[in-house]
Design an enzyme around this catalytic site. Structure first.
Site, PDB file in Angstrom:
ATOM      1  N   HIS A 194      33.057  43.172  39.315  1.00 43.93           N
ATOM      2  CA  HIS A 194      33.409  42.003  40.203  1.00 43.93           C
ATOM      3  C   HIS A 194      34.092  42.557  41.472  1.00 43.93           C
ATOM      4  CE1 HIS A 194      33.354  40.015  36.258  1.00 43.93           C
ATOM      5  NE2 HIS A 194      32.268  39.750  36.721  1.00 43.93           N
TER       6      HIS A 194
ATOM      7  N   GLU B 218      37.713  41.949  42.734  1.00 42.74           N
ATOM      8  CA  GLU B 218      38.682  42.852  42.062  1.00 42.74           C
ATOM      9  C   GLU B 218      39.027  44.162  42.641  1.00 42.74           C
ATOM     10  OE1 GLU B 218      37.150  39.702  38.638  1.00 42.74           O
ATOM     11  OE2 GLU B 218      37.071  41.945  38.158  1.00 42.74           O
TER      12      GLU B 218
ATOM     13  N   HIS C 281      38.871  45.949  35.880  1.00 45.48           N
ATOM     14  CA  HIS C 281      38.650  44.504  36.448  1.00 45.48           C
ATOM     15  C   HIS C 281      40.153  44.095  36.898  1.00 45.48           C
ATOM     16  CE1 HIS C 281      34.711  43.036  34.967  1.00 45.48           C
ATOM     17  NE2 HIS C 281      34.698  44.132  34.401  1.00 45.48           N
TER      18      HIS C 281
ATOM     19  N   GLU D  75      42.031  44.420  32.313  1.00 43.74           N
ATOM     20  CA  GLU D  75      42.369  43.635  33.333  1.00 43.74           C
ATOM     21  C   GLU D  75      43.897  43.852  33.918  1.00 43.74           C
ATOM     22  OE1 GLU D  75      40.423  41.230  34.500  1.00 43.74           O
ATOM     23  OE2 GLU D  75      38.973  40.951  32.803  1.00 43.74           O
TER      24      GLU D  75
HETATM   25 ZN   LIG Z   1      36.112  40.887  36.703  1.00 47.97          ZN
END
Ligand SMILES: [Zn+2]
Length: 376
Positions: free
Chosen positions: A164, A167, A257, A333
């Site tokens: 992504h 990010e 991420h 994350e």
């Molecule tokens: Zn992500």
């Protein structure tokens, strides 16, 4: 006169009306061929000392509106150091009231990591002579899928980041990992090189990164939803990396991420995959425990709820890789905001802290692979 521009590497904003400095109307642009948007990165030019008010009018319709709650944007004058500035979210618009500290400032959702920085990262890694390099194939826009290999041990470990593109903290994490692995005097890096081979993709989505996207590639594909069936035309990024994984095998994978809403560092696992083994679960929980012991920036209490048995979405990298290879696959994350447990009012979560976390992740990896436990 106020001038707004985002026509640069990773830029994103649409200036609707900048005629009134006390009410500058801005919109974040959608990812191409997609409805996702939330990443912004733009420059503001005005007289130093002038008060201005920037209003992002479509904030409420962004992909993760909870991301704006208790959120503060980052600002930089020199393009290198990023400070948090106050913002107000009213449920629909995000407003920044500020006084121009200089004639030009850069505002962004998080400290950007541009393709220029990415290319410099790849070049300097190759120049150390400590990494193998391969261009695994082309992205939709024709960019290189840069792959680096480190070490010569028997255990295949994969590190991938930035599926992504918005990010950007994920590639700051990669920069920290590369600094550690590039350091010939670092004992953890030396030990890792003996026990494992690291296969590294610092940026899974260079097209989306350059285009200023939040979540998708050049044709609107969310790469982390196509791992079970990557179309070589529409998602060549995943197609090429998956092919390489088939060649190397995967025992452990970390997919890096950022999370818009949760002000914590956490790891999401693969609990819902069919045929999950005790050894896989022990590996997952063991790694999380090691990392939490190594750094107060990581915790295991807050995160995504574990998927019920058999309900895993195998189009996501972590689930797909855990299932296909019997691996311990993890989604790391990091927050866009400040971490609740270890806040920093000036910077919030920041590039230097991403880099420290990467070092702790590599240390935890070594402890995990050597079966070393550290006393709690
Ligand atoms: Zn992500």
């Amino acid at each position: 006169m106020v001038v707004i521009d985002a026509a640069f590497d990773g830029g994103n904003i649409h200036c609707v009306d900048a005629s009134n400095p006390a009410d500058i109307r801005l919109e974040i642009a959608r990812d191409r061929q997609s409805d996702f948007y939330q990443w912004f990165s733009f420059r503001v030019c005005a007289e130093a000392g002038d008060p201005i008010k920037l209003v992002i009018t479509n904030a409420g319709g962004a992909a993760y509106p909870k991301g704006w709650e208790n959120y503060r944007p980052v600002m930089s004058v020199d393009g290198k150091t990023w400070a948090r500035i106050p913002a107000h979210y009213d449920g629909g618009t995000l407003t920044v009231d500020m006084t121009m500290p200089s004639p030009r400032v850069h505002l962004a959702y998080f400290a950007p990591y541009t393709l220029v920085q990415h290319d410099a990262l790849i070049s300097s890694a190759i120049a150390t002579g400590r990494f193998g390099y391969q261009n695994l194939g082309q992205t939709v826009d024709g960019r290189a899928m840069d792959y680096l290999r480190y070490g010569s041990g028997n255990i295949p470990v994969w590190l991938i980041a930035r599926q992504h593109p918005g990010e950007s903290m994920a590639e700051w994490w990669m920069e920290g990992a590369f600094e550690m692995l590039s350091d010939a005097a670092d004992p953890i890096s030396a030990a890792l090189a003996d026990i494992a081979t690291l296969h590294i993709i610092p940026n899974m989505n260079p097209d989306g990164s350059f285009r200023g996207h939040l979540r998708t590639n050049a044709v609107g594909v969310n790469l982390n939803r196509v791992w079970d069936t990557p179309d070589p035309e529409r998602a060549p990024e995943v197609f090429h990396v998956r092919q390489k994984m088939e060649e190397t095998g995967v025992d452990l994978c970390l997919d890096v991420h950022g999370d818009e809403a949760l002000p914590y560092n956490f790891i999401a696992g693969f609990e819902g995959i069919p045929g999950i083994t005790e050894a896989q679960l022990d590996g997952l929980n063991g790694y999380k425990a090691l990392l939490a012991q190594l750094t107060p920036d990581f915790q295991t209490k807050i995160g995504y709820p574990a998927t019920p048995p058999g309900k895993a979405n195998l189009s996501m990298a972590t689930n797909y890789i855990a299932h296909r290879f019997g691996a311990v696959a993890m989604t790391l994350e990091m927050p866009f905001k400040a971490t609740t447990d270890t806040p920093n009012p000036q910077t919030g979560w920041s590039p230097p802290r991403c880099k420290h976390l990467a070092r702790h992740c590599l240390h935890a990896l070594l402890l995990q692979l050597t079966g070393t436990n550290i006393p709690s």
